[in-house]
Scaffold this motif. Structure first.
Motif, PDB file in Angstrom:
ATOM      1  N   HIS A 116      29.189 -11.982 -12.177  1.00  0.00           N
ATOM      2  CA  HIS A 116      29.553 -10.953 -13.136  1.00  0.00           C
ATOM      3  C   HIS A 116      29.332 -11.411 -14.563  1.00  0.00           C
ATOM      4  O   HIS A 116      29.370 -10.625 -15.481  1.00  0.00           O
ATOM      5  CB  HIS A 116      31.013 -10.538 -12.949  1.00  0.00           C
ATOM      6  N   THR A 117      29.088 -12.719 -14.752  1.00  0.00           N
ATOM      7  CA  THR A 117      28.812 -13.217 -16.089  1.00  0.00           C
ATOM      8  C   THR A 117      27.352 -13.625 -16.138  1.00  0.00           C
ATOM      9  O   THR A 117      26.896 -14.448 -15.368  1.00  0.00           O
ATOM     10  CB  THR A 117      29.703 -14.435 -16.429  1.00  0.00           C
ATOM     11  N   SER A 118      26.614 -13.028 -17.053  1.00  0.00           N
ATOM     12  CA  SER A 118      25.180 -13.283 -17.122  1.00  0.00           C
ATOM     13  C   SER A 118      24.849 -14.610 -17.795  1.00  0.00           C
ATOM     14  O   SER A 118      23.809 -15.179 -17.564  1.00  0.00           O
ATOM     15  CB  SER A 118      24.475 -12.141 -17.860  1.00  0.00           C
ATOM     16  N   SER A 119      25.731 -15.114 -18.626  1.00  0.00           N
ATOM     17  CA  SER A 119      25.471 -16.400 -19.260  1.00  0.00           C
ATOM     18  C   SER A 119      26.633 -17.334 -18.989  1.00  0.00           C
ATOM     19  O   SER A 119      27.761 -17.076 -19.371  1.00  0.00           O
ATOM     20  CB  SER A 119      25.264 -16.221 -20.761  1.00  0.00           C
ATOM     21  N   GLU A 120      26.330 -18.414 -18.285  1.00  0.00           N
ATOM     22  CA  GLU A 120      27.361 -19.387 -17.979  1.00  0.00           C
ATOM     23  C   GLU A 120      27.140 -20.597 -18.860  1.00  0.00           C
ATOM     24  O   GLU A 120      26.020 -20.968 -19.165  1.00  0.00           O
ATOM     25  CB  GLU A 120      27.305 -19.761 -16.503  1.00  0.00           C
ATOM     26  N   VAL A 168      14.160  -5.697 -16.641  1.00  0.00           N
ATOM     27  CA  VAL A 168      15.295  -6.283 -15.927  1.00  0.00           C
ATOM     28  C   VAL A 168      15.604  -7.631 -16.558  1.00  0.00           C
ATOM     29  O   VAL A 168      14.726  -8.479 -16.694  1.00  0.00           O
ATOM     30  CB  VAL A 168      15.017  -6.459 -14.419  1.00  0.00           C
ATOM     31  N   THR A 169      16.867  -7.813 -16.942  1.00  0.00           N
ATOM     32  CA  THR A 169      17.343  -9.079 -17.474  1.00  0.00           C
ATOM     33  C   THR A 169      18.452  -9.559 -16.557  1.00  0.00           C
ATOM     34  O   THR A 169      19.543  -8.994 -16.541  1.00  0.00           O
ATOM     35  CB  THR A 169      17.875  -8.913 -18.911  1.00  0.00           C
ATOM     36  N   GLU A 223      16.162   0.362 -17.285  1.00  0.00           N
ATOM     37  CA  GLU A 223      16.564  -0.961 -17.753  1.00  0.00           C
ATOM     38  C   GLU A 223      17.827  -1.409 -17.035  1.00  0.00           C
ATOM     39  O   GLU A 223      18.808  -0.664 -16.967  1.00  0.00           O
ATOM     40  CB  GLU A 223      16.802  -0.930 -19.262  1.00  0.00           C
ATOM     41  N   ILE A 224      17.787  -2.626 -16.500  1.00  0.00           N
ATOM     42  CA  ILE A 224      18.961  -3.229 -15.867  1.00  0.00           C
ATOM     43  C   ILE A 224      19.268  -4.524 -16.594  1.00  0.00           C
ATOM     44  O   ILE A 224      18.399  -5.381 -16.742  1.00  0.00           O
ATOM     45  CB  ILE A 224      18.724  -3.532 -14.370  1.00  0.00           C
ATOM     46  N   THR A 225      20.509  -4.647 -17.056  1.00  0.00           N
ATOM     47  CA  THR A 225      21.004  -5.899 -17.611  1.00  0.00           C
ATOM     48  C   THR A 225      22.071  -6.388 -16.645  1.00  0.00           C
ATOM     49  O   THR A 225      23.203  -5.920 -16.668  1.00  0.00           O
ATOM     50  CB  THR A 225      21.591  -5.698 -19.024  1.00  0.00           C
ATOM     51  N   GLY A 226      21.671  -7.268 -15.760  1.00  0.00           N
ATOM     52  CA  GLY A 226      22.545  -7.748 -14.701  1.00  0.00           C
ATOM     53  C   GLY A 226      21.695  -8.071 -13.477  1.00  0.00           C
ATOM     54  O   GLY A 226      20.479  -7.905 -13.489  1.00  0.00           O
ATOM     55  N   ASP A 227      22.343  -8.525 -12.437  1.00  0.00           N
ATOM     56  CA  ASP A 227      21.631  -8.952 -11.238  1.00  0.00           C
ATOM     57  C   ASP A 227      21.241  -7.770 -10.365  1.00  0.00           C
ATOM     58  O   ASP A 227      21.877  -6.715 -10.400  1.00  0.00           O
ATOM     59  CB  ASP A 227      22.484  -9.927 -10.430  1.00  0.00           C
TER      60      ASP A 227
END
Length: 149
Positions: free
Chosen positions: A128-132, A77-78, A61-65
């Motif tokens: 670095h921020t997943s939600s802008e 992947v999120t 599982e990856i949470t990020g780019d």
């Protein structure tokens, strides 16, 4: 007998490829940047970047780019996925986010919620921020305002 080396023979017999493994049960909070292939069977919360291939195993599982040359994803992947060549989504993969790739293959059992762009050169840089928070955008795109006539 065993310690004798022939001229021209060197340590070059060892393979030069770098393979990195994030094993099952391992959790990493932070960015990963490497030169060689990487396989993720654990959890990563951050940007994963390589000039080679990324494999996300069925339990990975990856949470990020994600940024890489090619990728096989079987896990979750999120985030934004940027692949320069072939992205292959397999098995019961779950993707939540936009994809930027030159070539794309997806099995029918995969769940993909996002947009796919087939020109990776247009991909945004990993953030670095997943939600802008953008008040003038919807789903990551600018919203056109209609003029009252």
């Amino acid at each position: 007998m065993f310690n004798q080396s022939k001229k021209g023979e060197s340590k070059g017999l060892m393979p030069t490829s770098n393979i990195n493994l994030i094993g099952s049960g391992t959790s990493i909070h932070g960015d990963i940047e490497c030169e060689g292939d990487i396989r993720i069977d654990g959890r990563v919360n951050g940007i994963v970047s390589t000039k080679a291939k990324i494999v996300v195993g069925p339990e990975g599982e990856i949470t990020g780019d994600m940024v890489c040359q090619s990728a096989d994803i079987l896990g979750k992947v999120t985030g934004i996925i940027k692949v320069e060549d072939l992205l292959f989504l397999k098995g019961n993969a779950i993707i939540k986010g936009d994809i930027y790739t030159a070539h794309f293959e997806m099995e029918p059992t995969v769940k993909f919620n996002g947009r796919c762009y087939m020109d990776p050169a247009e991909a945004p840089a990993p953030s670095h921020t997943s939600s802008e928070n953008h008040s003038d955008s919807k789903y990551g795109r600018p919203v056109l305002e209609e003029e009252a006539v």
